[in-house]
Write a protein that holds these residues in place. Structure first.
Motif, PDB file in Angstrom:
ATOM      1  N   GLY A 167       0.819  -1.210   0.000  1.00 15.58           N
ATOM      2  CA  GLY A 167       0.000   0.000   0.000  1.00 15.58           C
ATOM      3  C   GLY A 167       0.849   1.255   0.000  1.00 15.58           C
ATOM      4  N   PHE A 168       0.451   2.267  -0.765  1.00 16.95           N
ATOM      5  CA  PHE A 168       1.141   3.555  -0.761  1.00 16.95           C
ATOM      6  C   PHE A 168       0.773   4.288   0.516  1.00 16.95           C
ATOM      7  CE2 PHE A 168       3.314   7.107  -2.465  1.00 16.95           C
ATOM      8  CZ  PHE A 168       2.615   8.228  -2.096  1.00 16.95           C
ATOM      9  N   HIS A 169       1.760   4.861   1.180  1.00 19.63           N
ATOM     10  CA  HIS A 169       1.518   5.498   2.475  1.00 19.63           C
ATOM     11  C   HIS A 169       0.573   6.686   2.342  1.00 19.63           C
ATOM     12  CE1 HIS A 169       2.016   6.935   6.473  1.00 19.63           C
ATOM     13  NE2 HIS A 169       2.553   8.067   6.073  1.00 19.63           N
ATOM     14  N   LYS A 170      -0.558   6.591   3.021  1.00 19.17           N
ATOM     15  CA  LYS A 170      -1.531   7.678   3.030  1.00 19.17           C
ATOM     16  C   LYS A 170      -1.919   8.000   4.470  1.00 19.17           C
ATOM     17  CE  LYS A 170      -3.486   6.300  -1.436  1.00 19.17           C
ATOM     18  NZ  LYS A 170      -4.684   5.828  -2.144  1.00 19.17           N
ATOM     19  N   GLY A 171      -0.912   8.018   5.336  1.00 17.45           N
ATOM     20  CA  GLY A 171      -1.206   8.298   6.725  1.00 17.45           C
ATOM     21  C   GLY A 171      -2.103   7.236   7.317  1.00 17.45           C
ATOM     22  N   HIS A 172      -3.019   7.657   8.191  1.00 18.06           N
ATOM     23  CA  HIS A 172      -3.882   6.689   8.854  1.00 18.06           C
ATOM     24  C   HIS A 172      -4.856   6.036   7.884  1.00 18.06           C
ATOM     25  CE1 HIS A 172      -6.017  10.531   8.891  1.00 18.06           C
ATOM     26  NE2 HIS A 172      -7.125   9.841   8.887  1.00 18.06           N
ATOM     27  N   HIS A 173      -5.048   6.616   6.705  1.00  9.93           N
ATOM     28  CA  HIS A 173      -5.967   6.029   5.737  1.00  9.93           C
ATOM     29  C   HIS A 173      -5.425   4.727   5.160  1.00  9.93           C
ATOM     30  CE1 HIS A 173      -8.516   9.534   5.911  1.00  9.93           C
ATOM     31  NE2 HIS A 173      -7.487  10.315   5.651  1.00  9.93           N
ATOM     32  N   ALA A 174      -4.126   4.455   5.344  1.00  9.38           N
ATOM     33  CA  ALA A 174      -3.552   3.212   4.832  1.00  9.38           C
ATOM     34  C   ALA A 174      -3.952   2.017   5.685  1.00  9.38           C
ATOM     35  CB  ALA A 174      -2.027   3.323   4.771  1.00  9.38           C
ATOM     36  N   TRP A 175      -4.394   2.269   6.905  1.00  7.78           N
ATOM     37  CA  TRP A 175      -4.798   1.188   7.801  1.00  7.78           C
ATOM     38  C   TRP A 175      -6.292   0.914   7.663  1.00  7.78           C
ATOM     39  CZ3 TRP A 175      -1.633  -1.670  11.003  1.00  7.78           C
ATOM     40  CH2 TRP A 175      -0.318  -1.221  11.122  1.00  7.78           C
ATOM     41  N   HIS A 176      -6.649  -0.349   7.823  1.00  5.69           N
ATOM     42  CA  HIS A 176      -8.048  -0.753   7.728  1.00  5.69           C
ATOM     43  C   HIS A 176      -8.454  -1.463   9.015  1.00  5.69           C
ATOM     44  CE1 HIS A 176      -7.910   0.092   3.399  1.00  5.69           C
ATOM     45  NE2 HIS A 176      -6.746  -0.530   3.399  1.00  5.69           N
ATOM     46  N   LYS A 177      -9.574  -1.048   9.579  1.00  9.85           N
ATOM     47  CA  LYS A 177     -10.123  -1.773  10.711  1.00  9.85           C
ATOM     48  C   LYS A 177     -10.595  -3.140  10.224  1.00  9.85           C
ATOM     49  CE  LYS A 177     -10.033   1.219  14.198  1.00  9.85           C
ATOM     50  NZ  LYS A 177     -11.271   1.904  14.615  1.00  9.85           N
ATOM     51  N   MET A 178     -10.263  -4.158  10.981  1.00  7.19           N
ATOM     52  CA  MET A 178     -10.643  -5.510  10.587  1.00  7.19           C
ATOM     53  C   MET A 178     -12.039  -5.839  11.100  1.00  7.19           C
ATOM     54  SD  MET A 178      -7.099  -7.645  11.006  1.00  7.19           S
ATOM     55  CE  MET A 178      -7.855  -9.099  10.255  1.00  7.19           C
ATOM     56  N   ASP A 179     -12.780  -6.539  10.282  1.00  5.43           N
ATOM     57  CA  ASP A 179     -14.138  -6.935  10.631  1.00  5.43           C
ATOM     58  C   ASP A 179     -14.134  -8.423  10.952  1.00  5.43           C
ATOM     59  OD1 ASP A 179     -16.818  -6.777  11.073  1.00  5.43           O
ATOM     60  OD2 ASP A 179     -17.376  -7.023   8.972  1.00  5.43           O
ATOM     61  N   PHE A 180     -14.503  -8.753  12.187  1.00  2.00           N
ATOM     62  CA  PHE A 180     -14.465 -10.134  12.639  1.00  2.00           C
ATOM     63  C   PHE A 180     -15.869 -10.731  12.698  1.00  2.00           C
ATOM     64  CE2 PHE A 180     -10.578  -8.332  14.518  1.00  2.00           C
ATOM     65  CZ  PHE A 180      -9.654  -9.244  14.036  1.00  2.00           C
ATOM     66  N   PRO A 181     -15.962 -12.062  12.770  1.00  2.59           N
ATOM     67  CA  PRO A 181     -17.270 -12.692  12.969  1.00  2.59           C
ATOM     68  C   PRO A 181     -17.937 -12.165  14.236  1.00  2.59           C
ATOM     69  CG  PRO A 181     -15.621 -14.333  12.385  1.00  2.59           C
ATOM     70  CD  PRO A 181     -14.882 -13.058  12.626  1.00  2.59           C
ATOM     71  N   PRO A 182     -19.253 -12.137  14.279  1.00  4.75           N
ATOM     72  CA  PRO A 182     -19.970 -11.555  15.428  1.00  4.75           C
ATOM     73  C   PRO A 182     -19.532 -12.114  16.777  1.00  4.75           C
ATOM     74  CG  PRO A 182     -21.500 -11.961  13.633  1.00  4.75           C
ATOM     75  CD  PRO A 182     -20.193 -12.550  13.206  1.00  4.75           C
ATOM     76  N   VAL A 183     -19.190 -13.414  16.851  1.00  8.14           N
ATOM     77  CA  VAL A 183     -18.829 -14.019  18.126  1.00  8.14           C
ATOM     78  C   VAL A 183     -17.533 -13.424  18.680  1.00  8.14           C
ATOM     79  CG1 VAL A 183     -17.506 -15.933  17.134  1.00  8.14           C
ATOM     80  CG2 VAL A 183     -18.629 -16.214  19.357  1.00  8.14           C
ATOM     81  N   LEU A 184     -16.697 -12.844  17.811  1.00 12.67           N
ATOM     82  CA  LEU A 184     -15.430 -12.276  18.252  1.00 12.67           C
ATOM     83  C   LEU A 184     -15.503 -10.789  18.547  1.00 12.67           C
ATOM     84  CD1 LEU A 184     -12.809 -13.992  15.888  1.00 12.67           C
ATOM     85  CD2 LEU A 184     -13.544 -14.682  18.170  1.00 12.67           C
TER      86      LEU A 184
END
Length: 672
Positions: free
Chosen positions: A399-416
């Protein structure tokens, strides 16, 4: 104030827990924002000639206080709850950490800039360590700090300067109000110590025209003195009787007009606090008001920072609208352009607006104060898991560095969701352990499949290869050769205790199981594990890697090494001293260890060590080390995120032998 103790060098505070950290250490500061680029290595070649650690995020976390430099409005300071001090010279576009003696050792509450000399800054903190708490002062913009002697040892929650003469100042402490009239050289208590309702003092303000008039907010209503503290009286007419006073401001142009932010809402007085009127229109959780700010060019424009977000009124407080959903702890308005507003939020770091609060954007690059617990890396992405906000982030290797926009929050299964999660990865597979379950994803965490080794909840996990997994469940260990579709119970020792940890180095089929009482070494082809007689207690082992023909353990006493499958062990002292080793990581022929914030490298499977540069880490405690498949050394810090070591020589040496990534799939002990 030459007689006051001076902290020109860094104060190192505390140690991190055995399972995930080391002590703080002192380093020169040289922040460089990372540039992520694709190519042969995970984050490209180093741009600097000297090796340096570069912070790459995830940025964000919690901010407590924000202030704009009155003489240089493009400069903004923000202070986190953990006393990290950041400065931006471009109105929040990016942030630089300013060395501060109490960082990570205290809770920050107030930051005040001298309006007549903006290089003078005062910071108030509290701490469980009486040697740390109190007031800190800098007269050179943060290059050096003084721990103000007269209030050292006191928990200080608020601070105020008298505008006409900044040598006159007040501090709100756990035991009441303290006053100095000589620039902080000497202090006197000016509130009755026997009046428990006038303590602690959470907010303070001078009348801008009379230094004898001081307003103080406490967890039980506001108070006022008209005679410099000789007498005090409660000023709560029109206010709910149980109101915590969280903030208090006086209109500098109309001193008879005051605003209070309280747990019961926002209040306004037009007669110097003789009577208060609750300002209606803010509903629900927004009643709890942490901060109030008034547009200096238009007194009818008022902002309220609440538990329910940022609220704005353009008609003096009659009608309100919410412009941000985030919990706002502090508000600062640029004196040069009131359309520019900066927000310190509890849940989303720093925010800003350039249109008078109508639209809000993130201002996070370089700013971080998280609680993180682990990192995992493969050739595709880097993953970080959080302890406080129970979140995880992913950043792509190309990924090209775009500050905090380069990071993605991960989406986990509901139980987690909302659970402590340990993430580990190997090649194209990502595994998540939490809530007693193991999940696998083949698309960097978008879709997940549940793996079920046993009916007993899984508490630990290790990845040996893309398809070979080990799971710990209670007092049993399970083995899968088909990426978790089927499982077989492994042989165990009689009386084997609860499994605390599984140590493995991907690419090796050998692994070590830690129980509450012993270590068991599982070797390829052996019918049963053998007990490893480590000369220290299992609880003193923080990490362990299998590299070359050696087992290398990071312990609270130092580095231990075995070259006979764990039968005998030797404390290594060549190039590295005894003492807590927080983390250890292997990458090809190289092994790296973190000790007291320092980083060491071994090229002979842990037999000897040499220290490598910590330029750029600046006092950050290292929680976990990792090595990417391309040989890039990575350090996870508990609060400031991930740092990448930009040293081309180190990278090339390591990558030449890196047949498998160092992503020892260790179930986090915090996840249990």
């Amino acid at each position: 104030m030459t007689d006051l103790p001076r902290y020109d060098k860094t104060m190192c505070n505390g140690r991190w827990a055995r399972s995930r950290g080391g002590s703080l250490a002192c380093f020169p500061w040289n922040v460089l924002i990372a540039t992520l680029a694709g190519g042969a290595s995970l984050w490209g070649a180093a741009a600097a000639q000297e090796p340096v650690w570069r912070p790459i995020g995830p940025f964000g976390g919690g901010a407590e206080v924000v202030a704009v430099d009155p003489s240089q409005p493009t400069r903004v300071y923000t202070l986190t709850k953990n006393s990290f001090l950041y400065r931006s010279d471009n109105e929040g576009q990016d942030w630089t950490l300013i060395r501060f003696p109490a960082q990570q050792g205290a809770s920050a509450h107030a930051l005040v800039i001298n309006p007549s000399n903006s290089k003078e800054i005062w910071i108030a903190v509290s701490s469980g360590n009486t040697r740390v708490q109190g007031i800190y002062h800098t007269s050179d913009g943060g290059l050096t700090w003084i721990h103000v002697k007269g209030l050292s040892g006191e928990s200080v929650f608020s601070f105020a300067l008298f505008p006409k003469d900044p040598a006159i100042m007040a501090a709100g402490a756990r035991d009441g109000v303290h006053l100095s009239r000589d620039g902080g050289e000497t202090w006197s208590s000016i509130s009755p110590i026997e009046n428990k309702e006038l303590q602690p003092v959470m907010s303070l303000a001078f009348d801008p025209g009379d230094d004898h008039i001081i307003y103080a907010g406490t967890p039980h209503l506001p108070w006022k003195t008209d005679d410099g503290g000789a007498t005090w009286h409660s000023i709560h007419h029109g206010m709910l009787d149980d109101s915590d006073i969280l903030s208090l401001i006086v209109n500098p142009k109309q001193p008879h007009q005051l605003f209070i932010g309280a747990c019961s809402g926002i209040y306004r007085s037009e007669n110097s606090a003789a009577q208060w009127t609750k300002m209606l229109g803010i509903t629900g959780a927004g009643y709890r008001t942490y901060s109030v700010a008034q547009d200096p060019s238009n007194p009818n424009i008022i902002f309220s920072g609440t538990r329910d977000g940022l609220w704005k009124s353009s008609d003096g407080g009659h009608v309100w609208k919410k412009t941000s959903p985030h919990i706002v702890k502090s508000i600062a308005i640029s004196p040069a352009d009131p359309r520019k507003i900066f927000l310190a939020t509890q849940d989303n770091g720093m925010l800003r607006s350039v249109d008078g609060g109508e639209t809000i954007t993130e201002a996070l690059d370089g700013f971080a104060d998280h609680r993180l617990n682990d990192v995992a890396v493969d050739g595709h992405s880097l993953y970080v898991t959080g302890a406080q906000d129970l979140q995880a982030w992913r950043i792509a290797a190309d990924g090209f560095h775009k500050g905090h926009h380069a990071w993605h929050k991960m989406d986990f299964p509901p139980v987690l969701r909302g659970r402590h999660i340990a993430v580990t990865t190997f090649n194209s597979s990502v595994y998540a352990l939490g809530a007693g379950s193991i999940f696998r994803s083949n698309d960097q965490g978008t879709a997940w499949k549940r793996l079920t080794p046993t009916a007993v909840p899984a508490t630990q996990m290790a990845v040996l290869s893309d398809r070979e997994l080990i799971a710990g469940s209670g007092t049993a260990a399970f083995h899968s050769m088909d990426a978790g579709l089927t499982w077989k119970k492994l042989a165990v020792q009689p009386g084997m205790g609860s499994i605390e940890h599984i140590f493995a180095t991907p690419g090796s089929r050998n692994f070590v199981v830690e129980t509450v009482s012993e270590f068991l070494y599982y070797q390829e082809g052996a019918a049963a594990p053998v007990t490893i007689p480590l000369p220290i207690r299992p609880s003193e082992v923080n990490d362990l890697v299998l590299t070359g023909n050696a087992l290398v353990a990071a312990t609270s006493q130092g580095v231990y090494r075995s070259v006979d499958s764990g039968a005998t062990w030797k404390l290594v002292t060549k190039g590295i001293d005894p003492g807590t080793i927080a983390s250890i990581a292997a990458g090809g022929e190289a092994v790296f260890a973190a000790q007291y914030g320092k980083v060491f490298r071994s090229s002979d499977s842990g037999e000897s060590w040499h220290e490598i540069s910590t330029q750029g880490l600046d006092e950050s405690s290292i929680l976990r080390l990792a090595v990417s498949p391309a040989g890039r050394l990575i350090a996870l810090t508990p609060s400031r995120g991930v740092f990448v070591f930009d040293d081309e020589n180190q990278s090339q040496t390591t990558v030449g032998a890196a047949a498998a990534p160092n992503t020892a799939a260790r179930g986090s002990k915090e996840s249990k």
